[in-house]
Structures are given as C-alpha cells and as structure tokens.
Design a protein around this motif. Structure first.
Motif, mmCIF file in Angstrom:
data_model
loop_
_atom_site.group_PDB
_atom_site.id
_atom_site.type_symbol
_atom_site.label_atom_id
_atom_site.label_comp_id
_atom_site.label_asym_id
_atom_site.label_seq_id
_atom_site.Cartn_x
_atom_site.Cartn_y
_atom_site.Cartn_z
ATOM 1 N N PHE A 403 89.663 23.111 -3.183
ATOM 2 C CA PHE A 403 89.485 24.245 -2.263
ATOM 3 C C PHE A 403 89.843 25.548 -2.965
ATOM 4 O O PHE A 403 89.081 26.525 -2.934
ATOM 5 C CB PHE A 403 90.367 24.053 -1.021
ATOM 6 C CG PHE A 403 90.433 25.261 -0.118
ATOM 7 C CD1 PHE A 403 89.440 25.495 0.811
ATOM 8 C CD2 PHE A 403 91.486 26.161 -0.205
ATOM 9 C CE1 PHE A 403 89.497 26.610 1.646
ATOM 10 C CE2 PHE A 403 91.556 27.273 0.614
ATOM 11 C CZ PHE A 403 90.548 27.498 1.553
ATOM 12 N N TRP A 404 90.993 25.566 -3.626
ATOM 13 C CA TRP A 404 91.416 26.801 -4.291
ATOM 14 C C TRP A 404 90.571 27.101 -5.525
ATOM 15 O O TRP A 404 90.359 28.269 -5.878
ATOM 16 C CB TRP A 404 92.899 26.735 -4.645
ATOM 17 C CG TRP A 404 93.739 26.915 -3.421
ATOM 18 C CD1 TRP A 404 94.417 25.972 -2.716
ATOM 19 C CD2 TRP A 404 93.922 28.147 -2.703
ATOM 20 N NE1 TRP A 404 95.019 26.522 -1.617
ATOM 21 C CE2 TRP A 404 94.747 27.858 -1.578
ATOM 22 C CE3 TRP A 404 93.488 29.459 -2.890
ATOM 23 C CZ2 TRP A 404 95.125 28.836 -0.668
ATOM 24 C CZ3 TRP A 404 93.867 30.424 -1.981
ATOM 25 C CH2 TRP A 404 94.678 30.112 -0.885
ATOM 26 N N SER A 405 90.057 26.058 -6.153
ATOM 27 C CA SER A 405 89.122 26.272 -7.252
ATOM 28 C C SER A 405 87.867 26.991 -6.752
ATOM 29 O O SER A 405 87.391 27.953 -7.360
ATOM 30 C CB SER A 405 88.745 24.925 -7.880
ATOM 31 O OG SER A 405 87.755 25.090 -8.881
ATOM 32 N N TRP A 406 87.344 26.526 -5.604
ATOM 33 C CA TRP A 406 86.141 27.138 -5.051
ATOM 34 C C TRP A 406 86.406 28.539 -4.500
ATOM 35 O O TRP A 406 85.540 29.415 -4.579
ATOM 36 C CB TRP A 406 85.551 26.249 -3.964
ATOM 37 C CG TRP A 406 84.770 25.094 -4.487
ATOM 38 C CD1 TRP A 406 85.087 23.765 -4.396
ATOM 39 C CD2 TRP A 406 83.519 25.136 -5.188
ATOM 40 N NE1 TRP A 406 84.124 22.991 -4.992
ATOM 41 C CE2 TRP A 406 83.150 23.800 -5.484
ATOM 42 C CE3 TRP A 406 82.676 26.173 -5.598
ATOM 43 C CZ2 TRP A 406 81.977 23.492 -6.165
ATOM 44 C CZ3 TRP A 406 81.505 25.859 -6.273
ATOM 45 C CH2 TRP A 406 81.166 24.535 -6.550
ATOM 46 N N ILE A 407 87.583 28.763 -3.924
ATOM 47 C CA ILE A 407 87.918 30.105 -3.444
ATOM 48 C C ILE A 407 87.941 31.089 -4.614
ATOM 49 O O ILE A 407 87.434 32.217 -4.519
ATOM 50 C CB ILE A 407 89.279 30.102 -2.702
ATOM 51 C CG1 ILE A 407 89.131 29.438 -1.326
ATOM 52 C CG2 ILE A 407 89.842 31.517 -2.557
ATOM 53 C CD1 ILE A 407 88.275 30.220 -0.340
ATOM 54 N N THR A 408 88.526 30.662 -5.742
ATOM 55 C CA THR A 408 88.529 31.509 -6.940
ATOM 56 C C THR A 408 87.102 31.737 -7.420
ATOM 57 O O THR A 408 86.721 32.864 -7.783
ATOM 58 C CB THR A 408 89.355 30.843 -8.062
ATOM 59 O OG1 THR A 408 90.640 30.494 -7.551
ATOM 60 C CG2 THR A 408 89.522 31.780 -9.245
ATOM 61 N N ASN A 409 86.320 30.672 -7.414
ATOM 62 C CA ASN A 409 84.912 30.756 -7.790
ATOM 63 C C ASN A 409 84.175 31.740 -6.883
ATOM 64 O O ASN A 409 83.371 32.569 -7.343
ATOM 65 C CB ASN A 409 84.300 29.348 -7.675
ATOM 66 C CG ASN A 409 82.980 29.209 -8.398
ATOM 67 O OD1 ASN A 409 82.372 30.188 -8.818
ATOM 68 N ND2 ASN A 409 82.519 27.988 -8.536
ATOM 69 N N PHE A 410 84.455 31.654 -5.574
ATOM 70 C CA PHE A 410 83.841 32.566 -4.604
ATOM 71 C C PHE A 410 84.170 34.024 -4.928
ATOM 72 O O PHE A 410 83.280 34.891 -4.936
ATOM 73 C CB PHE A 410 84.327 32.216 -3.189
ATOM 74 C CG PHE A 410 84.183 33.334 -2.187
ATOM 75 C CD1 PHE A 410 82.934 33.693 -1.705
ATOM 76 C CD2 PHE A 410 85.304 34.022 -1.744
ATOM 77 C CE1 PHE A 410 82.800 34.728 -0.777
ATOM 78 C CE2 PHE A 410 85.179 35.050 -0.825
ATOM 79 C CZ PHE A 410 83.929 35.404 -0.340
ATOM 80 N N MET A 411 85.429 34.304 -5.176
ATOM 81 C CA MET A 411 85.835 35.687 -5.439
ATOM 82 C C MET A 411 85.161 36.231 -6.696
ATOM 83 O O MET A 411 84.727 37.391 -6.734
ATOM 84 C CB MET A 411 87.364 35.765 -5.543
ATOM 85 C CG MET A 411 88.066 35.536 -4.214
ATOM 86 S SD MET A 411 89.848 35.866 -4.247
ATOM 87 C CE MET A 411 90.438 34.504 -5.252
ATOM 88 N N ILE A 412 85.067 35.383 -7.725
ATOM 89 C CA ILE A 412 84.410 35.813 -8.964
ATOM 90 C C ILE A 412 82.908 35.993 -8.734
ATOM 91 O O ILE A 412 82.306 36.981 -9.167
ATOM 92 C CB ILE A 412 84.682 34.809 -10.095
ATOM 93 C CG1 ILE A 412 86.160 34.883 -10.502
ATOM 94 C CG2 ILE A 412 83.782 35.078 -11.307
ATOM 95 C CD1 ILE A 412 86.597 33.801 -11.464
#
Length: 482
Positions: A403-412
């Motif tokens: 989840f946090w990997s994808w949230i970081t991915n989303f922000m980038i």
C-alpha cells in the motif's frame, strides 16, 4: 481433495506442475506491467485537443489515478486472499481487469477515464500482492527466489509488450486520433488468459493449512513435491502454525505487536525505497522525457522500447545474481547505481541543453538506470517482502507494505509531469537523486541479510528484537535459498 489441480495429468512431474503454476499465475504480473506501461505511449495521443485534451495536471491525474487505486487494491486484496484463498482472489482479479480495461478503452472524458483508471488500479494493486504471495507459498524452498522473481520478469515483460505495441500502433494508425484506445484494449487478452488458467491451478497448501484443511494441503503438496517431501513440508507447516497460535486471526491490530511492527516498518521502507528512485517516472513518462530531451514523438515511442528491453534483460540478470549475491549488498549496490545515474541525467540535461547529443545521452542513461533498478532493486524488494512476514499475516502484512509502495508511486506519478513542466528535466532528476541517498542510508541501517536463512530463522530474528543486520543460523534448521 482439490478439484482444480494441475496434478490431474499423471505425466506431470512436481517440477513441471510448479512451472505451470508459475506461468499461469504470473499473467497477473503481465497485466500489472502492461497496464502501468501502456500509458507511456498513450498519453501523447490522449493529450491532443480532439481527444481528452490533457494538461500537465490532468496528465498526472490520469496516470496516477491507477496508482492511487493500486494502493487500496494492495491493502484490501491481501485480506481477501487470506480469507478466501489466493486462487479465488486471482480469479476475481482477472474478471476485474477485463471490465475496468474496457471502461478505460471507451472513456469519453477525463473524469470517466480517471474513475476507470482508479478501478483498474484496484486490480493492479491486488495482483502486486497476491501473485508473489501465491508463488512464495507454492515454490519449494530452494527455488523460491527464482520463482518469485519470475513475477518481476513478467511485469517488465508486460511493460516491454506495451512499449512495442504502442510504437507499432502509433505507426499503423498514425492518422487516427483514437490510437490510444487500441493501445489500452489489448490488456483484455492477458486478463482472459489469467481467468481461464486459474481454473486449472490448485489453491495454496499453506492457505489450506491456515484454515485447518491439512488433508487438502497434503493433496496439493503431493502434486508439486515428492511424496516424502510433501509429508515433511506439511509437518513443517503444522509446526509453524503452532508457533503462531497466539495470533488467532489476522487483523490490522496484530500489526501493533512490537516484533511484527518491526517487520512492517521494514516492509513499508522497502516498498517506498523501490519507488523513490523515480523508476516509474521513466516507465510512465519515458516518451515525454525523450521528447523533452529532443526526440520527436514517433522517435521517442520507438526509442522507449530500449527502456523496456533492458528491463527484461536486467531482470534475467537479477534472477542470476540472486543465486550468487546476498540480498542486502545487491540492493545497496543497485541503489548506488540508480542514484548515480539520476545525478548524471540531471547534470547532462543542464550541460548539454539544446545539443543534438542530449537525446541519445538521456536514452543511454535511462537504459543504465533501468539496468540497476530491474537487475537489483525490484527483484530483491519483491523477494524480501514475500519472505519476511509470518504465515498467518503474510497477506495483510504484504498489503500494508505494498500500500505504501503504491502511495509513493502515486505521488511520484502525479507530481512528475508537473515538476517537469515547472522546473525542467535537469532539476527534476537531481531531486530524485537526493531521495536515492536517503534510500541507501535506510537499507544500510535496517535491512538484515536473509539469503541462506529459513522463514523461521527470519521470523525469530525479528521476534528476538535483534537490531543487528545479521541473522543467526539455527543448527537444527534446514537452510533455504530465500
């Protein structure tokens, strides 16, 4: 007895059965790769005035909406897979991939596209958790690293497939404004293949065991292991579950237990580290990066195939390296490589601005960056995430980390086109290089070496509150090639 089994073919050896399971289930990884990579070539055509007329803001929104959805898909699919089984979760995801892909293909406006991209992201995130978990539980210990990493190979193969088809379709349908729709709809084919294939794949024996169905677990193990090894492994699973009996039912509350929290922090950190290298700025916006460095749109689409090709080749190299180099030094080495390359892109984009050489320099550096990323960072990340969580919490634990990997991915993914428009190519990549330094420091301080240690030894390391990066071997424990 499991009725959905590859073992119905008596000529299949356990090795062949595991290989078939890996091939079929990693169609989820192929979908993951294609759906995240296809936007790279589709954006320039979506952005035209007679199509969706995208601005840098809406470009970021269309791209990152999938990533935002993936964060929630990763979080909640892990729980569904723990409750209903890995196989049923993948069957559901295949249908969801199909429906949401069609929604994106026929989207008439930006709000509709963003909505369906978000829903498609739920499936992508679910696959990112369920497939490696399923593979880790089906693979024999000595082949776990190789088999789990096959999912990463299918992800980058899906991205390469997207880049190749983007370039071909852009050439064939050059005068058609709707070419981006043709690019998107092709993702329905692997979704159908995954759905059909999962009907002949057995459920995870480890999941059966968590539900107390040890007979069914043994039946599956007999099809994917030798007879003697099947009985030995079912006893190991019994013992492992006995040791975890204090955790009655997997829930988010369990993540507050101190030793489990240590694993979760490491898992979240690994997921974030994989993304803050900026890898997906290249995977999603590679065509725009190459356009801004000096290539035409068509040339950028073609040149971008090199990024996909090196990702596949580097993943093969990563699989080979995993058998020879420790997880910790391989990850740190990969991060040093990506950080150095990002800095070089930033410097060269500034020094060679306007030069005819700049497009080729940027292309060679993005290829070098992806060699480090896909050959070291990504394979190690998914392998370690699939191994560090206790059995009963593996689905939910991976869900939180991813989840946090994808949230970081989303922000980038959301910020990159805006940054590119506001501060330029050079400053944007120097910004990512700073994050890379922080990633190296985190891994050096917190990640233990897990190569050559059993799942039980890894769990015991965290349970003992040992802050060292060295895991102690238990003399009575057989070692695995994790």
């Amino acid at each position: 007895m499991d009725q959905h089994s590859l073992g119905s073919d008596k000529s299949d050896t356990p090795q062949k059965s595991v290989r078939k399971i890996a091939i079929i289930s990693t169609f989820g990884g192929l979908l993951f790769g294609y759906d995240t990579g296809v936007i790279n070539g589709a954006l320039p055509f979506m952005s035209r005035e007679d199509q969706l007329n995208l601005t840098p803001f809406t470009e970021g929104l269309v791209t990152s909406s999938l990533l935002f959805g993936a964060a929630f898909g990763a979080m909640f699919t892990g729980r569904l897979a723990d409750r209903f089984g890995r196989r049923k979760a993948l069957l559901f995801l295949a249908v969801f991939f199909l429906i949401t892909t069609l929604g994106c293909t026929f989207a008439p406006t930006v709000p509709v596209m963003v909505t369906f991209r978000f829903l498609l992201g739920l499936a992508v995130g679910g696959a990112s958790v369920t497939v490696p978990t399923f593979l880790a539980e089906m693979a024999p210990v000595e082949r776990r690293g190789q088999i789990v990493t096959q999912n990463e190979l299918m992800i980058v193969s899906g991205q390469l497939l997207a880049y190749v088809t983007n370039a071909i379709l852009a050439t064939v349908f050059e005068d058609s404004g709707h070419v981006w729709r043709y690019m998107l709809v092709l993702a329905t084919l692997p979704a159908i293949a995954l759905w059909i294939g999962m009907f002949i794949v057995p459920e995870s024996p480890r999941w059966y065991a968590t539900k107390g169905k040890f007979g069914e677990a043994l039946n599956v193990l007999r099809k994917i292991r030798s007879e003697q090894r099947a009985h030995s492994e079912i006893e190991e699973i019994r013992n492992s579950l006995g040791e975890e009996s204090k955790v009655k039912q997997a829930s988010f509350k369990d993540l507050t237990i101190p030793w489990i929290r240590r694993i979760v922090v490491l898992g979240i950190g690994l997921g974030v580290v994989q993304q803050i290298t900026g890898v997906n700025s290249i995977m999603y916006y590679g065509t725009q990066i190459l356009e801004q460095s000096g290539f035409s749109t068509q040339a950028a689409l073609t040149a971008n195939i090199a990024n996909g090709a090196i990702s596949v080749l580097a993943t093969f190299a990563g699989i080979w390296l995993l058998g020879r180099i420790g997880r910790r030094p391989l990850l740190i080495g990969g991060l040093i490589g990506t950080t150095s390359t990002l800095l070089l892109i930033g410097i060269c984009s500034n020094v060679l601005e306007g030069s005819a050489f700049l497009p080729y320099v940027v292309l060679s550096l993005t290829v070098t960056f992806l060699a480090f990323q896909q050959g070291a960072i990504s394979p190690v990340t998914w392998l370690v995430l699939s191994a560090i969580f206790p059995l009963k919490l593996r689905g939910i634990g991976m869900g939180v980390a991813v989840f946090w990997s994808w949230i970081t991915n989303f922000m980038i993914g959301f910020a990159f086109p805006i940054l590119l428009d506001a501060i330029g190519l050079s400053n944007t990549f120097c910004f990512f290089a700073i994050f890379g330094v922080g990633a190296i420091a985190f891994i050096y301080k917190f990640m233990p070496e897990i190569k050559g240690h059993s799942l039980d030894e890894i769990e015991h390391h965290f349970h003992s509150h040992n802050k060292s990066t060295k895991i102690k071997k238990k003399p009575t424990e057989p070692l695995s090639s994790i």
